[in-house]
Scaffold this motif. Structure first.
Motif, PDB file in Angstrom:
ATOM      1  N   THR A  26       0.843  -1.190   0.000  1.00  0.00           N
ATOM      2  CA  THR A  26       0.000   0.000   0.000  1.00  0.00           C
ATOM      3  C   THR A  26       0.876   1.236   0.000  1.00  0.00           C
ATOM      4  O   THR A  26       1.664   1.434   0.920  1.00  0.00           O
ATOM      5  N   PRO A  27       0.751   2.121  -1.034  1.00  0.00           N
ATOM      6  CA  PRO A  27       1.681   3.250  -1.144  1.00  0.00           C
ATOM      7  C   PRO A  27       1.687   4.189   0.050  1.00  0.00           C
ATOM      8  O   PRO A  27       2.670   4.832   0.328  1.00  0.00           O
ATOM      9  N   ASP A  28       0.549   4.294   0.783  1.00  0.00           N
ATOM     10  CA  ASP A  28       0.510   5.255   1.872  1.00  0.00           C
ATOM     11  C   ASP A  28       0.765   4.584   3.230  1.00  0.00           C
ATOM     12  O   ASP A  28       0.451   5.134   4.268  1.00  0.00           O
ATOM     13  N   SER A  29       1.340   3.404   3.208  1.00  0.00           N
ATOM     14  CA  SER A  29       1.558   2.676   4.454  1.00  0.00           C
ATOM     15  C   SER A  29       2.966   2.908   4.968  1.00  0.00           C
ATOM     16  O   SER A  29       3.945   2.733   4.261  1.00  0.00           O
ATOM     17  N   ILE A  30       3.081   3.282   6.227  1.00  0.00           N
ATOM     18  CA  ILE A  30       4.396   3.502   6.826  1.00  0.00           C
ATOM     19  C   ILE A  30       5.127   2.188   7.054  1.00  0.00           C
ATOM     20  O   ILE A  30       6.335   2.155   7.286  1.00  0.00           O
ATOM     21  N   THR A  31       4.392   1.052   6.951  1.00  0.00           N
ATOM     22  CA  THR A  31       5.015  -0.257   7.152  1.00  0.00           C
ATOM     23  C   THR A  31       5.935  -0.626   6.000  1.00  0.00           C
ATOM     24  O   THR A  31       6.593  -1.664   6.033  1.00  0.00           O
ATOM     25  N   MET A  32       5.993   0.219   4.973  1.00  0.00           N
ATOM     26  CA  MET A  32       6.880  -0.063   3.851  1.00  0.00           C
ATOM     27  C   MET A  32       8.340   0.040   4.256  1.00  0.00           C
ATOM     28  O   MET A  32       9.201  -0.530   3.602  1.00  0.00           O
ATOM     29  N   PHE A  33       8.620   0.758   5.307  1.00  0.00           N
ATOM     30  CA  PHE A  33      10.003   0.938   5.724  1.00  0.00           C
ATOM     31  C   PHE A  33      10.350   0.022   6.879  1.00  0.00           C
ATOM     32  O   PHE A  33       9.519  -0.245   7.744  1.00  0.00           O
ATOM     33  N   PRO A  34      11.596  -0.444   6.911  1.00  0.00           N
ATOM     34  CA  PRO A  34      12.023  -1.297   8.027  1.00  0.00           C
ATOM     35  C   PRO A  34      11.913  -0.552   9.356  1.00  0.00           C
ATOM     36  O   PRO A  34      12.115   0.652   9.421  1.00  0.00           O
ATOM     37  N   LYS A  35      11.609  -1.308  10.395  1.00  0.00           N
ATOM     38  CA  LYS A  35      11.540  -0.721  11.731  1.00  0.00           C
ATOM     39  C   LYS A  35      12.877  -0.816  12.454  1.00  0.00           C
ATOM     40  O   LYS A  35      13.142  -0.081  13.397  1.00  0.00           O
ATOM     41  N   LYS A  36      13.711  -1.739  11.999  1.00  0.00           N
ATOM     42  CA  LYS A  36      15.020  -1.902  12.606  1.00  0.00           C
ATOM     43  C   LYS A  36      16.088  -1.409  11.641  1.00  0.00           C
ATOM     44  O   LYS A  36      16.061  -1.744  10.474  1.00  0.00           O
ATOM     45  N   TYR A  37      16.999  -0.609  12.165  1.00  0.00           N
ATOM     46  CA  TYR A  37      18.034  -0.026  11.329  1.00  0.00           C
ATOM     47  C   TYR A  37      19.361  -0.738  11.583  1.00  0.00           C
ATOM     48  O   TYR A  37      19.769  -0.925  12.733  1.00  0.00           O
ATOM     49  N   GLY A  38      20.007  -1.129  10.509  1.00  0.00           N
ATOM     50  CA  GLY A  38      21.295  -1.776  10.636  1.00  0.00           C
ATOM     51  C   GLY A  38      22.414  -0.760  10.768  1.00  0.00           C
ATOM     52  O   GLY A  38      22.199   0.450  10.758  1.00  0.00           O
ATOM     53  N   ALA A  39      23.622  -1.270  10.901  1.00  0.00           N
ATOM     54  CA  ALA A  39      24.798  -0.405  11.037  1.00  0.00           C
ATOM     55  C   ALA A  39      25.923  -0.936  10.158  1.00  0.00           C
ATOM     56  O   ALA A  39      27.073  -1.006  10.586  1.00  0.00           O
ATOM     57  N   PHE A  40      25.562  -1.328   8.917  1.00  0.00           N
ATOM     58  CA  PHE A  40      26.544  -1.878   7.991  1.00  0.00           C
ATOM     59  C   PHE A  40      27.339  -2.994   8.661  1.00  0.00           C
ATOM     60  O   PHE A  40      28.576  -2.987   8.698  1.00  0.00           O
ATOM     61  N   GLU A  41      26.588  -3.966   9.184  1.00  0.00           N
ATOM     62  CA  GLU A  41      27.215  -5.038   9.950  1.00  0.00           C
ATOM     63  C   GLU A  41      28.280  -5.755   9.125  1.00  0.00           C
ATOM     64  O   GLU A  41      28.011  -6.236   8.021  1.00  0.00           O
ATOM     65  N   HIS A  42      29.462  -5.788   9.666  1.00  0.00           N
ATOM     66  CA  HIS A  42      30.615  -6.472   9.081  1.00  0.00           C
ATOM     67  C   HIS A  42      31.138  -5.802   7.815  1.00  0.00           C
ATOM     68  O   HIS A  42      32.055  -6.338   7.171  1.00  0.00           O
ATOM     69  N   TYR A  43      30.586  -4.655   7.436  1.00  0.00           N
ATOM     70  CA  TYR A  43      31.116  -3.929   6.278  1.00  0.00           C
ATOM     71  C   TYR A  43      32.437  -3.262   6.655  1.00  0.00           C
ATOM     72  O   TYR A  43      32.649  -2.869   7.809  1.00  0.00           O
ATOM     73  N   ALA A  44      33.316  -3.128   5.684  1.00  0.00           N
ATOM     74  CA  ALA A  44      34.540  -2.366   5.896  1.00  0.00           C
ATOM     75  C   ALA A  44      34.228  -0.884   5.784  1.00  0.00           C
ATOM     76  O   ALA A  44      33.477  -0.461   4.908  1.00  0.00           O
ATOM     77  N   PHE A 222      28.488   9.752  12.395  1.00  0.00           N
ATOM     78  CA  PHE A 222      29.506  10.736  12.045  1.00  0.00           C
ATOM     79  C   PHE A 222      29.881  11.528  13.292  1.00  0.00           C
ATOM     80  O   PHE A 222      29.182  11.481  14.319  1.00  0.00           O
ATOM     81  N   ALA A 223      30.935  12.298  13.219  1.00  0.00           N
ATOM     82  CA  ALA A 223      31.367  13.103  14.357  1.00  0.00           C
ATOM     83  C   ALA A 223      30.315  14.147  14.720  1.00  0.00           C
ATOM     84  O   ALA A 223      30.082  14.419  15.900  1.00  0.00           O
ATOM     85  N   GLU A 224      29.671  14.718  13.714  1.00  0.00           N
ATOM     86  CA  GLU A 224      28.714  15.791  13.975  1.00  0.00           C
ATOM     87  C   GLU A 224      27.359  15.278  14.444  1.00  0.00           C
ATOM     88  O   GLU A 224      26.720  15.865  15.314  1.00  0.00           O
ATOM     89  N   ARG A 225      26.931  14.139  13.894  1.00  0.00           N
ATOM     90  CA  ARG A 225      25.627  13.586  14.263  1.00  0.00           C
ATOM     91  C   ARG A 225      25.438  12.243  13.569  1.00  0.00           C
ATOM     92  O   ARG A 225      26.217  11.842  12.710  1.00  0.00           O
ATOM     93  N   GLU A 226      24.363  11.581  13.940  1.00  0.00           N
ATOM     94  CA  GLU A 226      24.015  10.310  13.333  1.00  0.00           C
ATOM     95  C   GLU A 226      23.207  10.557  12.060  1.00  0.00           C
ATOM     96  O   GLU A 226      22.341  11.441  12.020  1.00  0.00           O
ATOM     97  N   ARG A 227      23.503   9.806  11.012  1.00  0.00           N
ATOM     98  CA  ARG A 227      22.766   9.905   9.761  1.00  0.00           C
ATOM     99  C   ARG A 227      22.234   8.533   9.391  1.00  0.00           C
ATOM    100  O   ARG A 227      22.805   7.498   9.765  1.00  0.00           O
ATOM    101  N   TYR A 228      21.155   8.526   8.611  1.00  0.00           N
ATOM    102  CA  TYR A 228      20.526   7.289   8.183  1.00  0.00           C
ATOM    103  C   TYR A 228      20.705   7.131   6.668  1.00  0.00           C
ATOM    104  O   TYR A 228      20.334   8.017   5.900  1.00  0.00           O
ATOM    105  N   VAL A 229      21.269   6.020   6.262  1.00  0.00           N
ATOM    106  CA  VAL A 229      21.472   5.737   4.840  1.00  0.00           C
ATOM    107  C   VAL A 229      20.335   4.832   4.377  1.00  0.00           C
ATOM    108  O   VAL A 229      20.231   3.678   4.797  1.00  0.00           O
TER     109      VAL A 229
END
Length: 389
Positions: A26-44, A222-229
């Protein structure tokens, strides 16, 4: 053509979304986005060309995100499931896509350099350009290009700021967009996608004709603040429009009168099909194309009430592999008004799709007859019908 694929993936063609679990369509549903945010687990984490620990990024206040490599990679002797690239020194900054570009406008509204290449050139009515530099919202552009089109480009689209506001609990200031295609493996440098970190209002994407396969969100401290990718994994690049990419390759050198007509094309050593498996055809059919010819020539479609006589002009041309046309000619140029009609065909050369043979675009020859009504003086009074021959 690979270098253009990167530019096309920056326009979303839909919002059919999946994350690690399936989300509502459903295009107007907020459930389209993940509720849990990762942190580039194991990425370099790579800063200025060197692998660092993730938490070390806090010690570099000038660090900016370059791009994300979402495939297995070996760096400094170790193997990682992916890598996130940053720079704090300008010499390590990635090249800017479409640097020194003009400002683009479609139906008066400014769009990004990526999106102008996704508009339907078949629907163009008029193109104008200016080589004079212009400043818009504090950004300097090298000239401007304005397109007037029959396409309601924004009808089914939502702007990127509205998308972020409607479907996440994040503000645009917190967000970095990572746009990439749906390849499961790395094939070329375009497959890693690109980063959109600003100028969000210039981007929009469709809420119909769904094409997004997955949306994921990672956090970066980041040093200045947290950002979401926000990773938007999209297959709309597969619907790339090479005609737009070619025409806007050198936008300030664009021939605004005949943008899709090539006068100097040499078909030597090229096979030209007469009856390909899928023939070339006009955008929205012959009736629509006839209206475009009428608008261009200024000759009405409605027959006049006075006595007229029916006549015609035959034209032939070659439709190229990218949908442009060349070698337009007619055996009937000795009649009044025919030169004007031939010019109208050149001006509306963007209105063709390429022919297909064996699953590949090929050159084909098309012949058409335009029937019209003329008065006793021989002047053309109306355009009546258009047929393939």
């Amino acid at each position: 053509m690979n270098k253009y694929i990167l530019f096309f993936i920056l326009v979303l063609s839909g919002l059919e979304v999946f994350s690690q679990s399936e989300y509502s369509k459903t295009p107007d549903s907020i459930t389209m986005f993940p509720k849990k945010y990762g942190a580039f687990e194991h990425y370099a984490f790579v800063l200025n060309g060197k692998v660092i620990k993730q938490e070390a990024l806090l010690n570099h206040p000038k660090a900016e995100l370059n791009n994300v490599f979402p495939y297995p990679i070996r760096l400094e002797g170790s193997r990682y499931p992916g890598a996130v690239y940053f720079h704090s020194e300008q010499r390590f900054a990635p090249p800017v896509g479409y640097a020194d570009q003009p400002a683009y406008f479609i139906n008066v509204r400014q769009v990004s350099p990526y999106q102008i290449r996704l508009t339907k050139m078949e629907a163009y009515n008029h193109i104008s350009k200016s080589t004079q530099d212009t400043i818009i919202d504090g950004t300097q552009y090298r000239g401007s290009v304005h397109v007037d089109s029959d396409e309601d480009f924004f009808a089914d689209r939502i702007s990127l700021p509205d998308f972020i506001e409607n479907y996440t609990d994040l503000s645009p200031e917190e967000v970095i967009i990572h746009w990439r295609n749906t390849q499961d493996e790395y094939r070329n440098e375009d497959d890693i996608g690109t980063i959109i970190g600003s100028y969000f209002p210039l981007y929009s994407f469709k809420i119909r004709d769904l094409s997004v396969n997955k949306i994921e969100v990672d956090r970066v401290r980041f040093a200045e603040r947290e950002r979401y990718v926000i990773h938007i994994i999209d297959d709309s690049y597969r619907r790339s429009l090479p005609k737009g990419a070619l025409i806007f390759q050198d936008p300030l050198a664009l021939n605004t009168v005949y943008p899709c007509y090539l006068s100097d094309f040499d078909p030597k050593d090229e096979q030209i099909f007469i009856r390909p498996e899928v023939n070339s055809f006009t955008y929205k059919g012959l009736s629509f194309y006839l209206k475009k010819l009428s608008s261009t020539t200024g000759i009405p479609l409605a027959k006049p009430s006075s006595t007229t006589k029916t006549d015609s002009i035959t034209v032939q041309f070659i439709v190229l592999k990218d949908g442009m046309i060349t070698a337009l000619e007619s055996p009937d140029l000795d009649k009044p008004g025919h030169e004007v009609i031939l010019t109208a065909f050149k001006k509306n050369a963007c209105g063709w799709t390429p022919a297909v043979q064996g699953g590949r675009p090929v050159l084909c020859r098309r012949k058409m007859v335009l029937f019209y009504s003329k008065d006793q003086k021989g002047d053309i009074r109306s355009l009546d019908s258009l047929k393939y021959r």
